[in-house]
Design an enzyme around this catalytic site. Structure first.
Site, short mmCIF file in Angstrom:
data_model
loop_
_atom_site.label_atom_id
_atom_site.label_comp_id
_atom_site.label_asym_id
_atom_site.label_seq_id
_atom_site.Cartn_x
_atom_site.Cartn_y
_atom_site.Cartn_z
N LYS A 17 0.83 -1.23 0.00
CA LYS A 17 0.00 0.00 0.00
C LYS A 17 0.85 1.26 0.00
O LYS A 17 0.59 2.19 -0.75
CB LYS A 17 -0.89 0.06 1.26
CG LYS A 17 -2.05 -0.89 1.27
CD LYS A 17 -3.06 -0.51 2.35
CE LYS A 17 -2.49 -0.52 3.76
NZ LYS A 17 -2.11 -1.85 4.24
N ARG A 92 -9.58 1.92 8.88
CA ARG A 92 -9.23 0.54 9.24
C ARG A 92 -10.34 -0.14 10.04
O ARG A 92 -10.22 -1.32 10.36
CB ARG A 92 -7.96 0.54 10.08
CG ARG A 92 -6.69 0.11 9.32
CD ARG A 92 -5.56 0.24 10.28
NE ARG A 92 -4.39 -0.54 10.03
CZ ARG A 92 -3.28 -0.05 9.49
NH1 ARG A 92 -3.24 1.16 9.04
NH2 ARG A 92 -2.22 -0.82 9.41
N ARG A 131 11.21 -7.22 5.04
CA ARG A 131 11.36 -5.80 4.71
C ARG A 131 12.47 -5.15 5.55
O ARG A 131 12.54 -5.32 6.76
CB ARG A 131 10.03 -5.09 4.97
CG ARG A 131 10.11 -3.57 4.84
CD ARG A 131 8.75 -2.94 4.65
NE ARG A 131 7.83 -3.13 5.76
CZ ARG A 131 6.58 -2.69 5.76
NH1 ARG A 131 6.10 -2.08 4.70
NH2 ARG A 131 5.81 -2.89 6.81
N ARG A 164 11.60 -2.46 10.62
CA ARG A 164 10.59 -1.71 11.37
C ARG A 164 10.25 -2.50 12.63
O ARG A 164 10.15 -3.72 12.58
CB ARG A 164 9.33 -1.59 10.49
CG ARG A 164 8.89 -0.17 10.26
CD ARG A 164 7.76 -0.10 9.27
NE ARG A 164 6.47 -0.51 9.83
CZ ARG A 164 5.31 -0.32 9.22
NH1 ARG A 164 5.28 0.26 8.04
NH2 ARG A 164 4.18 -0.71 9.76
N ARG A 175 -0.75 -7.96 13.73
CA ARG A 175 -1.23 -6.97 12.75
C ARG A 175 -2.15 -7.63 11.73
O ARG A 175 -3.17 -7.06 11.34
CB ARG A 175 -0.03 -6.32 12.04
CG ARG A 175 0.76 -5.40 12.97
CD ARG A 175 2.10 -5.02 12.37
NE ARG A 175 1.99 -4.22 11.17
CZ ARG A 175 2.93 -4.13 10.24
NH1 ARG A 175 4.06 -4.80 10.38
NH2 ARG A 175 2.76 -3.37 9.20
P1 AMP Z 1 0.80 0.97 8.93
O1 AMP Z 1 2.04 1.77 8.72
O2 AMP Z 1 -0.36 1.48 8.12
O3 AMP Z 1 1.02 -0.51 8.79
O4 AMP Z 1 0.38 1.22 10.47
C1 AMP Z 1 1.24 0.86 11.54
C2 AMP Z 1 0.45 0.82 12.83
O5 AMP Z 1 -0.12 2.09 13.12
C3 AMP Z 1 -0.74 -0.13 12.85
O6 AMP Z 1 -0.34 -1.47 13.17
C4 AMP Z 1 -1.58 0.48 13.97
O7 AMP Z 1 -1.04 0.21 15.24
C5 AMP Z 1 -1.41 1.96 13.71
N1 AMP Z 1 -2.42 2.50 12.74
C6 AMP Z 1 -2.17 3.06 11.54
N2 AMP Z 1 -3.29 3.48 10.95
C7 AMP Z 1 -4.30 3.18 11.79
C8 AMP Z 1 -5.72 3.34 11.74
N3 AMP Z 1 -6.32 3.90 10.68
N4 AMP Z 1 -6.45 2.91 12.81
C9 AMP Z 1 -5.86 2.36 13.89
N5 AMP Z 1 -4.54 2.15 14.00
C10 AMP Z 1 -3.75 2.56 12.95
#
Ligand code: AMP
Length: 226
Positions: A17, A92, A131, A164, A175
């Site tokens: 994404k 989400r 990654r 990360r 996740r």
């Molecule tokens: P990402 O970089 O999109 O994979 O997000 C990393 C982490 O940030 C996720 O595992 C959540 O802990 C938090 N996070 C990011 N976006 C959201 C969202 N829209 N709602 C809730 N938690 C989020």
């Protein structure tokens, strides 16, 4: 260009994404809004928000809808979002989708263009746990599929490659579980609204970009170049 439209990229962690969202946002000339990036930034700056969300992210759990919606509302009030934007990692949960619908309506936007990037679980695990990101320039590698020339070192600038904190096997499991439980149902929500496009994201990055470019082009009725 005034498009008055939001693009939403759905899909599990590891579907690509972030990479695709950056490319397509550039193509459309709209800001790329990644809630994950915004929160990682808050964590690294040590803000009050960062102190709250840091431990939640470390566990691979979802941050509360209330905090996420507040962050998004503030960001959408910025002038660069007046004509449209591309969401990556948001919404989400169902309450986030409903909240976003209300905001888009109040801004006079049309229905969003929603894309679901779909990938099988085995490939996701490989992409996430493999990654590595350059600590200097942010270049992304994969130790299995796109390794650097020298182990642990960025080809471009010699920066050290880091994993990360939430890409470890244990956290990745959490996740993916959060995705299955809270986010997967959103595809049905948008399908019912007739705005969902599904793209096979197990193909190469360039192939996926092409497919996304076509969708955007059709949605906007104009040519797209990547
Ligand atoms: P990402 O970089 O999109 O994979 O997000 C990393 C982490 O940030 C996720 O595992 C959540 O802990 C938090 N996070 C990011 N976006 C959201 C969202 N829209 N709602 C809730 N938690 C989020």
């Amino acid at each position: 260009m005034a498009i008055n439209r939001a693009f939403i990229f759905l899909g599990p962690p590891g579907a690509g994404k972030g990479t695709q969202a950056k490319r397509i946002a550039k193509l459309c000339g709209v800001p790329h809004l990644s809630t994950g990036d915004m929160m990682r930034d808050a964590v690294s700056r040590g803000t009050d928000l960062g102190k709250v969300v840091g431990p939640i992210m470390q566990r691979g759990e979802l941050v509360s809808d209330e905090l996420v919606m507040k962050m998004i509302e503030e960001r959408l009030a910025q002038p660069d979002c007046a004509a449209g934007c591309l969401f990556d990692g948001f919404p989400r949960t169902l309450p986030q989708s409903e909240g976003l619908d209300r905001i888009l309506e109040s801004k006079g936007f049309g229905k969003p263009v929603v894309v679901d990037l779909s990938v099988g679980e085995e490939k996701l695990l490989r992409r996430l746990t493999g990654r590595r990101t350059c600590g200097v320039g942010g270049e992304i590698y994969n130790v299995y599929d796109a390794p650097p020339k020298v182990d642990g070192i960025c080809d471009n600038d010699g920066g050290k490659l880091v994993q990360r904190a939430d890409d470890t096997a244990e956290v990745v499991k959490q996740r993916l579980a959060a995705y299955d439980r809270a986010t997967k149902p959103l595809t049905e929500y948008y399908r019912r609204q007739g705005v969902l496009h599904v793209v096979d994201a197990s193909a190469s990055m360039d192939e996926v970009s092409r497919a996304l470019g076509e969708i955007v082009k059709r949605a906007e009725g104009r040519n797209g170049h990547l």
